[in-house]
Enzyme design. Structure first.
Site, PDB file in Angstrom:
ATOM      1  N   CYS A 161      30.558  43.072  38.224  1.00  0.00           N
ATOM      2  CA  CYS A 161      30.410  42.292  37.260  1.00  0.00           C
ATOM      3  C   CYS A 161      31.214  42.862  35.872  1.00  0.00           C
ATOM      4  O   CYS A 161      31.206  44.087  35.753  1.00  0.00           O
ATOM      5  CB  CYS A 161      28.981  41.879  36.863  1.00  0.00           C
ATOM      6  N   CYS A 162      31.807  41.694  35.406  1.00  0.00           N
ATOM      7  CA  CYS A 162      32.224  42.137  33.930  1.00  0.00           C
ATOM      8  C   CYS A 162      33.255  43.132  34.179  1.00  0.00           C
ATOM      9  O   CYS A 162      34.420  43.244  34.559  1.00  0.00           O
ATOM     10  CB  CYS A 162      31.210  42.213  33.047  1.00  0.00           C
ATOM     11  N   ILE A 163      32.966  44.479  33.143  1.00  0.00           N
ATOM     12  CA  ILE A 163      33.929  45.536  33.283  1.00  0.00           C
ATOM     13  C   ILE A 163      33.653  46.446  34.877  1.00  0.00           C
ATOM     14  O   ILE A 163      34.687  47.224  34.856  1.00  0.00           O
ATOM     15  CB  ILE A 163      33.518  46.455  32.119  1.00  0.00           C
ATOM     16  N   SER A 164      32.817  45.992  35.442  1.00  0.00           N
ATOM     17  CA  SER A 164      32.494  46.958  36.757  1.00  0.00           C
ATOM     18  C   SER A 164      33.661  47.073  37.807  1.00  0.00           C
ATOM     19  O   SER A 164      33.711  48.131  38.274  1.00  0.00           O
ATOM     20  CB  SER A 164      31.161  46.436  37.509  1.00  0.00           C
ATOM     21  N   PRO A 165      34.327  45.850  37.725  1.00  0.00           N
ATOM     22  CA  PRO A 165      35.699  46.329  38.608  1.00  0.00           C
ATOM     23  C   PRO A 165      36.419  47.560  38.424  1.00  0.00           C
ATOM     24  O   PRO A 165      37.231  47.881  39.259  1.00  0.00           O
ATOM     25  CB  PRO A 165      36.465  44.943  38.424  1.00  0.00           C
TER      26      PRO A 165
END
Length: 221
Positions: A161-165
């Site tokens: 999610c969000c910045i986790s990539p």
């Protein structure tokens, strides 16, 4: 090489939880959710973590939460939006979100789960890896890296999610990630994150996905 699923899951999470062909339609999926603390500025984003849990529950999944037993990079006073002079533990703080029902990330076994999801929040970039201070030259926590590699090795879905990539971008050079779209007046913050992952030197491919898109991206390399 087997496929890996990188899902961009913002405020609403859509994850296909049906059993694979031949597995029986009544088999509940077992999903691991990895937290990074409690609070958007120094841990897991509470709204995203809650959305993940709500949608997994609605999908009939069995959920177990995990977090690394490490010290946070720093602690942020969320009222003032500035660092505080104290220390906190990622596992202990994550237990707030999990109501105490959480395990040390070192105990996560890919054999016992069908998928793993990492909610967003700056903790993913500060505690699970060092991207927040080192950018593309960051390092990923050893247990986080091992979990990602284990799920990928088994061909099991990985939700980010969000910045986790950025975790996938670092651990799997050349992978394909979905981090929203380049331009959309309704979601002014999207270009910042997209540019972050694709243009900060990470060797990844970005597939444009709108927030309403219900399909996951299958990255192959």
């Amino acid at each position: 090489v087997g496929g890996i699923h990188f899902l961009f899951l913002p405020s609403a999470v859509r994850l296909q939880l049906t059993a694979p062909p031949g597995a029986g339609s009544n088999m509940a999926k077992r999903v691991a959710v990895v937290l990074a603390g409690c609070g958007v500025y120094d841990g897991s984003e509470i709204h995203e973590a809650s959305a993940v849990l709500v949608h997994l529950s609605r999908g009939g999944a069995t959920v177990q939460m995990f977090a690394p037993n490490i010290e946070q990079m720093h602690v942020v006073n969320h009222l003032k939006g500035e660092p505080a002079e104290e220390k906190r533990n990622v596992l202990v703080e994550s237990a707030r979100l999990a109501r105490g029902n959480i395990q040390d990330l070192s105990k996560l076994s890919v054999k016992d789960h069908d998928a793993v999801i990492f909610p967003g929040g700056f903790g993913a970039a500060k505690n699970l890896c060092t991207w927040a201070v080192q950018g593309k030259d960051c390092s990923v926590n050893g247990e986080v890296k091992a979990a990602l590699q284990a799920f990928h090795g088994e061909g099991k879905p990985i939700g980010l999610c969000c910045i986790s990539p950025v975790l996938a971008a670092k651990v799997f050079p050349g992978c394909e990630v979905t981090v929203g779209i380049e331009k959309d007046e309704r979601y002014a913050g999207w270009p910042k994150i997209t540019t972050t992952v694709v243009s900060m030197g990470f060797e990844v491919k970005h597939e444009l996905k709108r927030i309403t898109n219900t399909k996951s991206s299958i990255g192959k390399y």
